[in-house]
Design a protein around this motif. Structure first.
Motif, short mmCIF file in Angstrom:
data_model
loop_
_atom_site.label_atom_id
_atom_site.label_comp_id
_atom_site.label_asym_id
_atom_site.label_seq_id
_atom_site.Cartn_x
_atom_site.Cartn_y
_atom_site.Cartn_z
N ILE A 121 0.85 -1.18 0.00
CA ILE A 121 0.00 0.00 0.00
C ILE A 121 0.89 1.24 0.00
N LYS A 122 0.32 2.35 -0.38
CA LYS A 122 1.11 3.58 -0.51
C LYS A 122 0.50 4.69 0.32
N LYS A 123 1.22 5.77 0.42
CA LYS A 123 0.76 6.93 1.15
C LYS A 123 -0.61 7.36 0.63
N GLY A 124 -1.55 7.56 1.55
CA GLY A 124 -2.90 8.00 1.20
C GLY A 124 -3.91 6.88 1.12
N ASP A 125 -3.44 5.62 1.05
CA ASP A 125 -4.40 4.51 0.96
C ASP A 125 -5.21 4.37 2.25
N GLY A 126 -4.61 4.65 3.38
CA GLY A 126 -5.36 4.59 4.63
C GLY A 126 -6.49 5.60 4.65
N GLU A 127 -6.20 6.79 4.15
CA GLU A 127 -7.25 7.83 4.08
C GLU A 127 -8.33 7.42 3.09
N ARG A 128 -7.93 6.79 1.99
CA ARG A 128 -8.93 6.29 1.02
C ARG A 128 -9.82 5.22 1.66
N LEU A 129 -9.23 4.39 2.48
CA LEU A 129 -9.99 3.33 3.14
C LEU A 129 -11.07 3.91 4.05
N ILE A 130 -10.72 4.89 4.87
CA ILE A 130 -11.75 5.42 5.76
C ILE A 130 -12.82 6.20 4.99
N GLU A 131 -12.47 6.78 3.85
CA GLU A 131 -13.50 7.39 2.99
C GLU A 131 -14.49 6.32 2.52
N GLU A 132 -13.97 5.15 2.16
CA GLU A 132 -14.82 4.05 1.72
C GLU A 132 -15.74 3.61 2.85
N LEU A 133 -15.20 3.49 4.05
CA LEU A 133 -16.01 3.09 5.20
C LEU A 133 -17.06 4.14 5.54
N ALA A 134 -16.71 5.42 5.41
CA ALA A 134 -17.68 6.49 5.65
C ALA A 134 -18.83 6.42 4.66
N THR A 135 -18.51 6.14 3.40
CA THR A 135 -19.56 6.01 2.38
C THR A 135 -20.47 4.83 2.69
N MET A 136 -19.90 3.73 3.13
CA MET A 136 -20.71 2.56 3.48
C MET A 136 -21.56 2.84 4.71
N ASN A 137 -21.02 3.57 5.67
CA ASN A 137 -21.82 3.96 6.82
C ASN A 137 -23.02 4.79 6.41
N ALA A 138 -22.82 5.74 5.49
CA ALA A 138 -23.94 6.57 5.02
C ALA A 138 -24.99 5.73 4.32
N ALA A 139 -24.55 4.68 3.62
CA ALA A 139 -25.49 3.83 2.91
C ALA A 139 -26.42 3.07 3.85
N LEU A 140 -26.02 2.92 5.11
CA LEU A 140 -26.90 2.27 6.07
C LEU A 140 -28.19 3.06 6.29
N ASP A 141 -28.17 4.35 5.96
CA ASP A 141 -29.35 5.18 6.14
C ASP A 141 -30.23 5.25 4.91
N ASP A 142 -29.80 4.63 3.80
CA ASP A 142 -30.63 4.61 2.60
C ASP A 142 -31.86 3.74 2.85
N ASP A 143 -32.95 4.09 2.22
CA ASP A 143 -34.20 3.35 2.40
C ASP A 143 -34.15 1.98 1.74
N ALA A 144 -33.39 1.86 0.66
CA ALA A 144 -33.35 0.59 -0.07
C ALA A 144 -32.70 -0.50 0.76
#
Length: 406
Positions: free
Chosen positions: A383-406
């Protein structure tokens, strides 16, 4: 109290390895000490919590007292549990406690890392494969037991700071130095963990004594050190026994982000040193359980967002779960606590961090650590510099998806 439609069942099985198996977690032990182990301080276990909500779809959370399991074995374990519960493997989370005093399991033909054809079990591949078969057998057994005794539960989630860990990366005039143990490095002054959050999810019988306590805290399970050759679940296992002592509670531990975090008493060989850490952790968990603090919800429906996220040659089976008021974010990483702290600020909702879950892909440092260098950066896999930050962005997006109605 409203009628709950969530049901839960629990089982724990012994997975203590025999004396032929070496212990994973310290290169020193594998390179300089005799093969195998020298007996048992405390038995190690696999714990399974089976859940079924109003939709009738089973799900399960699994906690294993071992250091790491890689993605291939994690997927096999999830499939074994799912098969017994007649559900999809995507509805199963498998975490390791990260104890550095238990045996290593590896499927035949697996690699330590995508770019390293190395067996991290230090030449004992046959024993590692044997132990993997044991874990698969025990996972199916525990899942069947947990799924065979479901009963109604309510759900509550609570969070509070727990100061058992320190940041082992210390900035000095000569650069980053690692403080493996404050007693051995009195010249170093480590700071507290960047993310001291302890999260607790309580599932309780509405009209009975039983309760299941899921808890997450971020600090390496390394109170016992590299010269200790006896099997142990380290401080999380002792804390779990304290949580369960004298009552009807049953616990499952999930490691929070601990990539750069050690417990304040670290790498000692004396089992008595487990007690202060375990007492502190179990004390806060029991306080949160017994106080009734936290958030409850009448809606105990389980919602799961899962994704296999590719980063270079790595595949990470990420997951976001919502169980009533509780939110679990899971990743197969030794995530830096600085990144989980940033994630908590970004999502602005309390989350239960489950790292070293659904596999293991090595250390995930933050950008600053990549600039500073040091052990964790050198030990990271592809992994390279910035991948950790990309990972938490992905987790944040998945967390937001928990609030979708679908």
């Amino acid at each position: 109290m409203p009628q709950t439609k969530l049901r839960a069942g629990f089982a724990a099985v012994d997975i203590t390895p025999d004396e032929r198996h070496g212990l994973l977690g310290y290169g020193f032990r594998q390179q300089h000490l005799p093969a195998g182990n020298a007996g048992v301080i405390d038995p190690v276990t696999m714990r399974v919590l089976a859940l079924i909500d109003a939709t009738g779809k089973p799900a399960a959370l699994v906690s294993i007292d071992t250091c790491v399991i890689k993605t291939k074995l994690a997927r096999a374990l999830r499939a074994a549990v799912a098969g017994k519960l007649e559900t999809d493997p995507g509805r199963v989370l498998v975490a390791t406690s990260h104890t550095h005093s238990s045996a290593y399991a590896q499927l035949k033909g697996d690699k330590a890392a995508p770019d390293k054809d190395v067996d991290i079990s230090a030449g004992a591949s046959g024993l590692a494969e044997e132990y993997a078969a044991t874990l698969l057998e025990k996972a199916a057994e525990a899942a069947a037991m947990a799924g065979g005794k479901l009963h109604p539960v309510s759900v509550r989630a609570a969070h509070a700071p727990l100061g058992i860990g320190y940041n082992r990366r210390v900035q000095t005039a000569g650069g980053i130095r690692l403080c493996w143990n404050p007693l051995e490095s009195p010249d170093l002054k480590p700071a507290q963990s960047p993310d001291p959050t302890c999260s607790v999810i309580v599932l309780r019988e509405p009209h009975g004594p039983r309760q299941y306590v899921l808890w997450s805290a971020g600090a390496h399970a390394t109170a016992l050190g590299k010269t200790s050759r006896r099997v142990s679940g380290d401080w999380p296992a002792l804390a779990g026994r304290m949580i369960e002592a004298g009552g009807s509670a049953r616990h499952l531990f999930f490691p929070g982000a601990c990539g750069e975090v050690h417990p304040w008493i670290a790498t000692q060989e004396d089992p008595a040193q487990l007690e202060p850490i375990a007492a502190a952790a179990s004390g806060l968990v029991r306080l949160l359980v017994q106080s009734g603090a936290g958030e409850t919800s009448d809606d105990a429906t389980i919602k799961i967002v899962e994704k296999t996220w590719k980063c270079g040659d790595l595949e990470l089976d990420l997951a976001a779960w919502r169980i009533g008021p509780a939110r679990i974010l899971a990743a197969p990483t030794e995530l830096f606590a600085s990144l989980s702290a940033r994630l908590r600020l970004q999502v602005r909702t309390p989350i239960f961090m489950a790292t070293l879950t659904n596999g293991w892909t090595g250390y995930w440092p933050d950008e600053r650590a990549f600039d500073e260098g040091g052990y964790e950066v050198g030990a990271a896999w592809g992994i390279k510099k910035g991948d950790g930050e990309r990972l938490i962005e992905e987790l944040a997006t998945m967390n937001a998806a928990l609030d979708d109605d679908a």
